[in-house]
Write a protein that holds these residues in place. Structure first.
Motif, PDB file in Angstrom:
ATOM      1  N   ILE A 117      42.273  47.811  59.195  1.00 16.67           N
ATOM      2  CA  ILE A 117      40.632  46.854  58.351  1.00 16.67           C
ATOM      3  C   ILE A 117      41.131  47.413  57.176  1.00 16.67           C
ATOM      4  O   ILE A 117      40.725  46.811  56.342  1.00 16.67           O
ATOM      5  CB  ILE A 117      39.517  48.001  59.174  1.00 16.67           C
ATOM      6  CG1 ILE A 117      38.980  47.878  60.574  1.00 16.67           C
ATOM      7  CG2 ILE A 117      38.572  48.312  57.489  1.00 16.67           C
ATOM      8  CD1 ILE A 117      37.797  48.705  61.044  1.00 16.67           C
ATOM      9  N   THR A 118      41.903  48.430  56.500  1.00 14.03           N
ATOM     10  CA  THR A 118      41.927  48.514  55.448  1.00 14.03           C
ATOM     11  C   THR A 118      42.563  47.524  54.705  1.00 14.03           C
ATOM     12  O   THR A 118      42.323  47.681  53.502  1.00 14.03           O
ATOM     13  CB  THR A 118      42.415  49.919  54.855  1.00 14.03           C
ATOM     14  OG1 THR A 118      42.208  50.886  55.938  1.00 14.03           O
ATOM     15  CG2 THR A 118      43.307  50.496  53.388  1.00 14.03           C
ATOM     16  N   GLY A 119      43.919  47.083  55.712  1.00 14.64           N
ATOM     17  CA  GLY A 119      44.519  45.648  54.635  1.00 14.64           C
ATOM     18  C   GLY A 119      43.590  44.614  54.626  1.00 14.64           C
ATOM     19  O   GLY A 119      43.892  43.486  53.623  1.00 14.64           O
ATOM     20  N   ALA A 120      42.994  44.300  55.804  1.00 12.24           N
ATOM     21  CA  ALA A 120      42.034  43.103  56.242  1.00 12.24           C
ATOM     22  C   ALA A 120      41.217  43.229  54.168  1.00 12.24           C
ATOM     23  O   ALA A 120      41.046  42.317  53.353  1.00 12.24           O
ATOM     24  CB  ALA A 120      41.576  43.224  56.499  1.00 12.24           C
ATOM     25  N   SER A 121      40.735  44.737  53.859  1.00 15.25           N
ATOM     26  CA  SER A 121      39.582  45.300  52.540  1.00 15.25           C
ATOM     27  C   SER A 121      40.423  44.431  51.712  1.00 15.25           C
ATOM     28  O   SER A 121      40.046  44.189  50.577  1.00 15.25           O
ATOM     29  CB  SER A 121      39.072  46.030  52.774  1.00 15.25           C
ATOM     30  OG  SER A 121      39.678  47.622  52.713  1.00 15.25           O
ATOM     31  N   LEU A 122      41.741  45.359  51.689  1.00 12.26           N
ATOM     32  CA  LEU A 122      42.524  45.168  50.679  1.00 12.26           C
ATOM     33  C   LEU A 122      42.596  43.268  50.729  1.00 12.26           C
ATOM     34  O   LEU A 122      42.676  42.854  49.064  1.00 12.26           O
ATOM     35  CB  LEU A 122      43.549  46.155  50.678  1.00 12.26           C
ATOM     36  CG  LEU A 122      43.556  47.549  50.127  1.00 12.26           C
ATOM     37  CD1 LEU A 122      44.440  48.136  50.274  1.00 12.26           C
ATOM     38  CD2 LEU A 122      42.802  47.743  48.626  1.00 12.26           C
ATOM     39  N   ALA A 177      42.033  41.031  46.253  1.00 11.98           N
ATOM     40  CA  ALA A 177      42.677  40.607  46.194  1.00 11.98           C
ATOM     41  C   ALA A 177      42.246  39.380  45.839  1.00 11.98           C
ATOM     42  O   ALA A 177      42.254  38.589  44.613  1.00 11.98           O
ATOM     43  CB  ALA A 177      44.103  41.181  46.864  1.00 11.98           C
ATOM     44  N   LEU A 178      41.396  38.839  46.761  1.00  8.85           N
ATOM     45  CA  LEU A 178      40.938  37.004  46.168  1.00  8.85           C
ATOM     46  C   LEU A 178      40.080  36.894  45.674  1.00  8.85           C
ATOM     47  O   LEU A 178      39.874  36.408  44.628  1.00  8.85           O
ATOM     48  CB  LEU A 178      41.068  36.494  48.177  1.00  8.85           C
ATOM     49  CG  LEU A 178      41.806  36.666  49.027  1.00  8.85           C
ATOM     50  CD1 LEU A 178      41.607  36.019  50.331  1.00  8.85           C
ATOM     51  CD2 LEU A 178      42.707  35.702  48.597  1.00  8.85           C
ATOM     52  N   VAL A 179      39.171  38.197  45.967  1.00  8.69           N
ATOM     53  CA  VAL A 179      38.375  38.246  44.898  1.00  8.69           C
ATOM     54  C   VAL A 179      38.598  38.576  43.413  1.00  8.69           C
ATOM     55  O   VAL A 179      37.980  37.825  42.669  1.00  8.69           O
ATOM     56  CB  VAL A 179      36.650  38.667  45.048  1.00  8.69           C
ATOM     57  CG1 VAL A 179      35.917  39.260  44.377  1.00  8.69           C
ATOM     58  CG2 VAL A 179      36.406  38.468  46.999  1.00  8.69           C
ATOM     59  N   ILE A 180      39.394  38.668  42.631  1.00 13.76           N
ATOM     60  CA  ILE A 180      39.705  39.586  41.435  1.00 13.76           C
ATOM     61  C   ILE A 180      40.102  37.794  41.332  1.00 13.76           C
ATOM     62  O   ILE A 180      40.189  37.810  39.791  1.00 13.76           O
ATOM     63  CB  ILE A 180      40.198  40.786  42.191  1.00 13.76           C
ATOM     64  CG1 ILE A 180      39.958  42.251  42.169  1.00 13.76           C
ATOM     65  CG2 ILE A 180      40.849  40.953  40.008  1.00 13.76           C
ATOM     66  CD1 ILE A 180      40.673  43.888  42.059  1.00 13.76           C
ATOM     67  N   ARG A 181      41.519  37.836  42.368  1.00 15.70           N
ATOM     68  CA  ARG A 181      42.294  36.945  41.759  1.00 15.70           C
ATOM     69  C   ARG A 181      40.796  35.549  40.736  1.00 15.70           C
ATOM     70  O   ARG A 181      41.558  34.975  40.229  1.00 15.70           O
ATOM     71  CB  ARG A 181      43.472  36.378  42.701  1.00 15.70           C
ATOM     72  CG  ARG A 181      43.811  35.088  42.453  1.00 15.70           C
ATOM     73  CD  ARG A 181      44.968  34.620  43.341  1.00 15.70           C
ATOM     74  NE  ARG A 181      44.937  33.683  44.486  1.00 15.70           N
ATOM     75  CZ  ARG A 181      44.918  33.270  45.148  1.00 15.70           C
ATOM     76  NH1 ARG A 181      46.400  33.329  45.313  1.00 15.70           N
ATOM     77  NH2 ARG A 181      44.477  32.857  46.226  1.00 15.70           N
ATOM     78  N   SER A 182      40.647  35.065  41.855  1.00 17.57           N
ATOM     79  CA  SER A 182      38.993  33.664  41.474  1.00 17.57           C
ATOM     80  C   SER A 182      38.826  34.727  40.577  1.00 17.57           C
ATOM     81  O   SER A 182      37.735  33.149  40.228  1.00 17.57           O
ATOM     82  CB  SER A 182      38.432  34.600  43.398  1.00 17.57           C
ATOM     83  OG  SER A 182      37.469  35.228  43.084  1.00 17.57           O
ATOM     84  N   LEU A 183      38.426  35.605  40.224  1.00 15.02           N
ATOM     85  CA  LEU A 183      37.671  35.728  38.795  1.00 15.02           C
ATOM     86  C   LEU A 183      38.912  35.537  38.070  1.00 15.02           C
ATOM     87  O   LEU A 183      37.642  35.948  36.554  1.00 15.02           O
ATOM     88  CB  LEU A 183      36.423  37.619  39.173  1.00 15.02           C
ATOM     89  CG  LEU A 183      35.718  37.988  39.859  1.00 15.02           C
ATOM     90  CD1 LEU A 183      35.360  39.677  39.724  1.00 15.02           C
ATOM     91  CD2 LEU A 183      34.656  37.126  39.483  1.00 15.02           C
ATOM     92  N   LEU A 184      39.290  36.371  38.214  1.00 14.85           N
ATOM     93  CA  LEU A 184      40.614  36.227  37.091  1.00 14.85           C
ATOM     94  C   LEU A 184      40.775  34.136  36.304  1.00 14.85           C
ATOM     95  O   LEU A 184      41.298  33.837  35.228  1.00 14.85           O
ATOM     96  CB  LEU A 184      41.160  36.730  36.975  1.00 14.85           C
ATOM     97  CG  LEU A 184      41.177  38.556  37.333  1.00 14.85           C
ATOM     98  CD1 LEU A 184      42.652  38.612  37.326  1.00 14.85           C
ATOM     99  CD2 LEU A 184      41.243  38.980  35.236  1.00 14.85           C
ATOM    100  N   ASN A 185      40.973  33.767  37.558  1.00 15.44           N
ATOM    101  CA  ASN A 185      40.967  32.467  36.743  1.00 15.44           C
ATOM    102  C   ASN A 185      40.254  31.116  36.516  1.00 15.44           C
ATOM    103  O   ASN A 185      40.256  30.729  36.149  1.00 15.44           O
ATOM    104  CB  ASN A 185      42.311  31.843  38.285  1.00 15.44           C
ATOM    105  CG  ASN A 185      43.061  32.637  38.959  1.00 15.44           C
ATOM    106  OD1 ASN A 185      43.906  32.766  38.177  1.00 15.44           O
ATOM    107  ND2 ASN A 185      43.947  32.459  40.444  1.00 15.44           N
ATOM    108  N   THR A 186      38.873  32.038  37.223  1.00 16.40           N
ATOM    109  CA  THR A 186      37.931  31.304  36.583  1.00 16.40           C
ATOM    110  C   THR A 186      38.407  30.646  35.627  1.00 16.40           C
ATOM    111  O   THR A 186      37.276  31.994  34.732  1.00 16.40           O
ATOM    112  CB  THR A 186      36.281  31.267  36.887  1.00 16.40           C
ATOM    113  OG1 THR A 186      36.101  32.902  36.483  1.00 16.40           O
ATOM    114  CG2 THR A 186      36.452  31.046  38.956  1.00 16.40           C
TER     115      THR A 186
END
Length: 120
Positions: free
Chosen positions: A94-99, A103-112
């Protein structure tokens, strides 16, 4: 068998150190039985009778109830350890999945690319 034995070691001067043999320890207050001849007026207690030795058993004897108790106890231990290991595995998963989601949310925020504000 358990007495230390020091080998002969030559010293740098060529002298040889002799082996020291342990001697018997003399106890100063050891009880020495008194020898009496004939009848005497002192009252002696007779020597204690030797204690009978129980015969040695030929291994561990387990009853049917003992076997059942061991089986149930072993099963309980295995189940508890299994539950603990599964819960730790789930916590790591569960910890790995939440991380990964973070990471996907942060990457999408930085790439937009920020869009210019529209004028009305």
């Amino acid at each position: 068998m358990f007495q230390p034995r020091v080998p002969l070691n030559p010293l740098p001067t060529g002298d040889v150190v002799p082996v020291i043999h342990p001697t018997a320890i003399v106890q100063p207050h050891a009880m020495i039985p008194q020898q009496h001849t004939g009848a005497c007026s002192c009252q002696h207690t007779p020597a204690p009778a030797p204690v009978p030795v129980a015969p040695a058993r030929s291994g561990v004897q387990i009853t049917t109830g003992g076997v059942i108790a061991l089986a149930l106890g072993g099963t309980g231990v295995v189940l508890v350890i299994g539950a603990v290991l599964v819960s730790m595995f789930l916590a790591v998963a569960i910890t790995g999945a939440s991380l990964a989601i973070c990471a996907l949310v942060i990457r999408s925020l930085l790439n937009t690319q920020p869009t210019p504000a529209r004028r009305r």
